[in-house]
Design a protein around this motif. Structure first.
Motif, PDB file in Angstrom:
ATOM      1  N   SER A   1     -54.055  54.166 -46.647  1.00 59.19           N
ATOM      2  CA  SER A   1     -55.182  53.416 -47.211  1.00 59.19           C
ATOM      3  C   SER A   1     -56.398  53.402 -46.284  1.00 59.19           C
ATOM      4  CB  SER A   1     -54.765  51.993 -47.569  1.00 59.19           C
ATOM      5  OG  SER A   1     -54.520  51.234 -46.410  1.00 59.19           O
ATOM      6  N   GLU A   2     -56.171  53.470 -44.968  1.00 60.60           N
ATOM      7  CA  GLU A   2     -57.275  53.448 -44.006  1.00 60.60           C
ATOM      8  C   GLU A   2     -57.740  54.846 -43.611  1.00 60.60           C
ATOM      9  OE1 GLU A   2     -55.993  51.035 -40.706  1.00 60.60           O
ATOM     10  OE2 GLU A   2     -55.660  49.284 -41.988  1.00 60.60           O
ATOM     11  N   GLY A   3     -57.020  55.871 -44.061  1.00 61.33           N
ATOM     12  CA  GLY A   3     -57.404  57.244 -43.739  1.00 61.33           C
ATOM     13  C   GLY A   3     -57.222  57.596 -42.270  1.00 61.33           C
ATOM     14  N   ARG A   4     -56.167  57.054 -41.672  1.00 64.70           N
ATOM     15  CA  ARG A   4     -55.913  57.322 -40.245  1.00 64.70           C
ATOM     16  C   ARG A   4     -54.586  58.042 -40.061  1.00 64.70           C
ATOM     17  NH1 ARG A   4     -56.659  52.141 -36.686  1.00 64.70           N
ATOM     18  NH2 ARG A   4     -55.402  51.112 -38.250  1.00 64.70           N
ATOM     19  N   PRO A   5     -54.456  58.820 -38.982  1.00 67.83           N
ATOM     20  CA  PRO A   5     -53.159  59.414 -38.678  1.00 67.83           C
ATOM     21  C   PRO A   5     -52.213  58.361 -38.107  1.00 67.83           C
ATOM     22  CG  PRO A   5     -54.755  60.005 -36.997  1.00 67.83           C
ATOM     23  CD  PRO A   5     -55.498  59.234 -38.044  1.00 67.83           C
ATOM     24  N   VAL A   6     -50.946  58.754 -37.994  1.00 68.27           N
ATOM     25  CA  VAL A   6     -49.897  57.835 -37.540  1.00 68.27           C
ATOM     26  C   VAL A   6     -49.299  58.360 -36.244  1.00 68.27           C
ATOM     27  CG1 VAL A   6     -47.691  56.765 -38.175  1.00 68.27           C
ATOM     28  CG2 VAL A   6     -49.355  57.328 -39.955  1.00 68.27           C
ATOM     29  N   LEU A   7     -49.036  57.456 -35.313  1.00 65.64           N
ATOM     30  CA  LEU A   7     -48.306  57.755 -34.087  1.00 65.64           C
ATOM     31  C   LEU A   7     -47.010  56.947 -34.176  1.00 65.64           C
ATOM     32  CD1 LEU A   7     -49.714  57.528 -30.461  1.00 65.64           C
ATOM     33  CD2 LEU A   7     -47.518  56.552 -31.066  1.00 65.64           C
ATOM     34  N   VAL A   8     -45.869  57.643 -34.211  1.00 64.15           N
ATOM     35  CA  VAL A   8     -44.574  56.955 -34.292  1.00 64.15           C
ATOM     36  C   VAL A   8     -43.826  57.179 -32.987  1.00 64.15           C
ATOM     37  CG1 VAL A   8     -42.446  56.624 -35.598  1.00 64.15           C
ATOM     38  CG2 VAL A   8     -44.482  57.484 -36.770  1.00 64.15           C
ATOM     39  N   ASP A   9     -43.459  56.083 -32.322  1.00 63.31           N
ATOM     40  CA  ASP A   9     -42.669  56.130 -31.097  1.00 63.31           C
ATOM     41  C   ASP A   9     -41.225  55.800 -31.448  1.00 63.31           C
ATOM     42  OD1 ASP A   9     -41.412  55.774 -28.658  1.00 63.31           O
ATOM     43  OD2 ASP A   9     -42.718  54.177 -27.964  1.00 63.31           O
ATOM     44  N   PHE A  10     -40.356  56.824 -31.383  1.00 65.77           N
ATOM     45  CA  PHE A  10     -38.920  56.626 -31.590  1.00 65.77           C
ATOM     46  C   PHE A  10     -38.299  56.355 -30.217  1.00 65.77           C
ATOM     47  CE2 PHE A  10     -40.171  59.238 -35.203  1.00 65.77           C
ATOM     48  CZ  PHE A  10     -39.528  58.618 -36.252  1.00 65.77           C
ATOM     49  N   PHE A  11     -37.680  55.188 -30.056  1.00 64.46           N
ATOM     50  CA  PHE A  11     -37.135  54.797 -28.757  1.00 64.46           C
ATOM     51  C   PHE A  11     -35.794  54.105 -28.946  1.00 64.46           C
ATOM     52  CE2 PHE A  11     -39.026  50.962 -30.307  1.00 64.46           C
ATOM     53  CZ  PHE A  11     -38.315  49.919 -29.730  1.00 64.46           C
TER      54      PHE A  11
ATOM     55  N   PRO B   1     -37.635  59.395 -25.283  1.00 65.82           N
ATOM     56  CA  PRO B   1     -38.465  59.044 -26.434  1.00 65.82           C
ATOM     57  C   PRO B   1     -38.908  60.301 -27.187  1.00 65.82           C
ATOM     58  CG  PRO B   1     -39.789  58.984 -24.439  1.00 65.82           C
ATOM     59  CD  PRO B   1     -38.373  59.286 -24.017  1.00 65.82           C
ATOM     60  N   THR B   2     -39.176  60.141 -28.470  1.00 65.54           N
ATOM     61  CA  THR B   2     -39.814  61.178 -29.271  1.00 65.54           C
ATOM     62  C   THR B   2     -41.010  60.530 -29.946  1.00 65.54           C
ATOM     63  OG1 THR B   2     -37.771  62.400 -29.681  1.00 65.54           O
ATOM     64  CG2 THR B   2     -39.573  62.757 -31.229  1.00 65.54           C
ATOM     65  N   ILE B   3     -42.154  61.145 -29.771  1.00 64.36           N
ATOM     66  CA  ILE B   3     -43.379  60.666 -30.403  1.00 64.36           C
ATOM     67  C   ILE B   3     -43.713  61.662 -31.500  1.00 64.36           C
ATOM     68  CG2 ILE B   3     -45.781  59.954 -30.063  1.00 64.36           C
ATOM     69  CD1 ILE B   3     -43.588  58.518 -28.261  1.00 64.36           C
ATOM     70  N   VAL B   4     -43.829  61.178 -32.731  1.00 68.18           N
ATOM     71  CA  VAL B   4     -44.160  62.040 -33.860  1.00 68.18           C
ATOM     72  C   VAL B   4     -45.514  61.587 -34.410  1.00 68.18           C
ATOM     73  CG1 VAL B   4     -43.451  62.872 -36.135  1.00 68.18           C
ATOM     74  CG2 VAL B   4     -41.723  62.410 -34.386  1.00 68.18           C
ATOM     75  N   PHE B   5     -46.420  62.546 -34.574  1.00 67.71           N
ATOM     76  CA  PHE B   5     -47.734  62.286 -35.149  1.00 67.71           C
ATOM     77  C   PHE B   5     -47.709  62.742 -36.604  1.00 67.71           C
ATOM     78  CE2 PHE B   5     -48.447  62.869 -30.605  1.00 67.71           C
ATOM     79  CZ  PHE B   5     -49.232  61.766 -30.299  1.00 67.71           C
ATOM     80  N   LEU B   6     -48.155  61.878 -37.505  1.00 70.72           N
ATOM     81  CA  LEU B   6     -48.125  62.155 -38.946  1.00 70.72           C
ATOM     82  C   LEU B   6     -49.512  61.983 -39.547  1.00 70.72           C
ATOM     83  CD1 LEU B   6     -45.111  59.783 -39.772  1.00 70.72           C
ATOM     84  CD2 LEU B   6     -44.974  62.225 -39.223  1.00 70.72           C
ATOM     85  N   ASP B   7     -49.711  62.590 -40.713  1.00 73.25           N
ATOM     86  CA  ASP B   7     -50.920  62.264 -41.470  1.00 73.25           C
ATOM     87  C   ASP B   7     -50.592  61.038 -42.329  1.00 73.25           C
ATOM     88  OD1 ASP B   7     -49.511  63.118 -43.738  1.00 73.25           O
ATOM     89  OD2 ASP B   7     -50.658  64.963 -43.968  1.00 73.25           O
ATOM     90  N   GLY B   8     -51.553  60.570 -43.098  1.00 74.30           N
ATOM     91  CA  GLY B   8     -51.354  59.367 -43.902  1.00 74.30           C
ATOM     92  C   GLY B   8     -50.317  59.513 -45.001  1.00 74.30           C
ATOM     93  N   SER B   9     -49.901  60.745 -45.300  1.00 77.60           N
ATOM     94  CA  SER B   9     -48.871  60.980 -46.313  1.00 77.60           C
ATOM     95  C   SER B   9     -47.478  61.064 -45.702  1.00 77.60           C
ATOM     96  CB  SER B   9     -49.150  62.283 -47.060  1.00 77.60           C
ATOM     97  OG  SER B   9     -50.394  62.212 -47.690  1.00 77.60           O
ATOM     98  N   GLY B  10     -47.383  60.967 -44.388  1.00 71.42           N
ATOM     99  CA  GLY B  10     -46.090  61.031 -43.717  1.00 71.42           C
ATOM    100  C   GLY B  10     -45.676  62.438 -43.308  1.00 71.42           C
ATOM    101  N   ARG B  11     -46.580  63.414 -43.461  1.00 72.35           N
ATOM    102  CA  ARG B  11     -46.275  64.789 -43.033  1.00 72.35           C
ATOM    103  C   ARG B  11     -46.519  64.931 -41.531  1.00 72.35           C
ATOM    104  NH1 ARG B  11     -48.972  66.087 -48.099  1.00 72.35           N
ATOM    105  NH2 ARG B  11     -50.894  65.983 -46.895  1.00 72.35           N
ATOM    106  N   GLU B  12     -45.597  65.602 -40.868  1.00 73.17           N
ATOM    107  CA  GLU B  12     -45.686  65.772 -39.421  1.00 73.17           C
ATOM    108  C   GLU B  12     -46.821  66.713 -39.049  1.00 73.17           C
ATOM    109  OE1 GLU B  12     -42.952  67.291 -35.689  1.00 73.17           O
ATOM    110  OE2 GLU B  12     -41.959  66.356 -37.406  1.00 73.17           O
ATOM    111  N   ILE B  13     -47.607  66.303 -38.048  1.00 75.79           N
ATOM    112  CA  ILE B  13     -48.700  67.114 -37.519  1.00 75.79           C
ATOM    113  C   ILE B  13     -48.298  67.706 -36.179  1.00 75.79           C
ATOM    114  CG2 ILE B  13     -51.082  67.076 -36.695  1.00 75.79           C
ATOM    115  CD1 ILE B  13     -51.517  64.664 -38.576  1.00 75.79           C
ATOM    116  N   ASP B  14     -47.655  66.883 -35.338  1.00 78.39           N
ATOM    117  CA  ASP B  14     -47.269  67.311 -33.999  1.00 78.39           C
ATOM    118  C   ASP B  14     -46.203  66.356 -33.492  1.00 78.39           C
ATOM    119  OD1 ASP B  14     -47.265  68.774 -31.647  1.00 78.39           O
ATOM    120  OD2 ASP B  14     -49.376  68.443 -31.194  1.00 78.39           O
TER     121      ASP B  14
END
Length: 191
Positions: free
Chosen positions: A44-54, A104-117
């Motif tokens: 909704s905000e048009g931002r990417p996501v940073l997910v920290d799996f720990f 840790p694994t850091i996954v970067f996603l777009d707003g749709s949940g698709r992995e970018i890096d």
């Protein structure tokens, strides 16, 4: 100057410095703990996501929390992301979805949940910011200004003249439909 006056000035200067340091230290990353809420907000905000799996037992995860996330440049860049922390000790669904094998694994996603890096393991703050900057270059820019209108399609129901639909295509490719009802009936008869 008297001794008491010097002490008061010194105490005032010390208080200002101490307040400034504690205020600067209060700046930190704002974390979501719900994956679904975070991705929904990012979309909704048009931002990417940073997910920290720990995990609770991971030493490198704790080092990341202690040394990288408080870094001034990391905190500043984090404002352009929706940041989510997933504790894999208790939350396994999302971990499986993104094929997390180590911490840790850091996954970067777009707003749709698709992995970018992704980052597998610990990296120091300087390297972490390079990943963040790279991700920001791969997704559309986050803007505080409303999208501009590209195309306007309009149709008027001429048989009943009770409703008109306007579909506005926005720069972000989102569509907004506006319906106008009976109170505009006379306007449409003139058209």
């Amino acid at each position: 100057m008297s001794y008491d006056k010097n002490m008061k000035i010194l105490l005032a200067v010390f208080s200002v410095v101490l307040f400034s340091v504690s205020f600067a230290a209060a700046e930190e990353i704002s974390w979501e703990t719900s994956f679904d809420n975070g991705v929904s907000r990012a979309k909704s905000e048009g931002r990417p996501v940073l997910v920290d799996f720990f995990t609770d037992w991971c030493g490198w995860c704790k080092k990341l929390d202690r040394d990288v996330y408080p870094d001034e440049a990391v905190v500043a860049l984090s404002k352009k992301f929706v940041c989510i922390k997933i504790n894999c000790t208790s939350q396994h669904e999302v971990e499986s979805k993104y094929n997390v094998k180590g911490y840790p694994t850091i996954v970067f996603l777009d707003g749709s949940g698709r992995e970018i890096d992704r980052i597998g393991g610990y990296v120091p703050a300087g390297q972490f910011t390079k990943y963040m900057e790279s991700v920001l270059k791969k997704v559309p820019a986050v803007s505080d200004t409303p999208p501009t209108i590209k195309v306007i399609n309009a149709s008027i129901n001429t048989e009943e003249n009770k409703e008109a639909k306007f579909t506005i295509k926005l720069a972000s490719d989102a569509k907004v439909t506006i319906k106008l009802y009976d109170k505009f009936n006379t306007l449409f008869r003139i058209l």
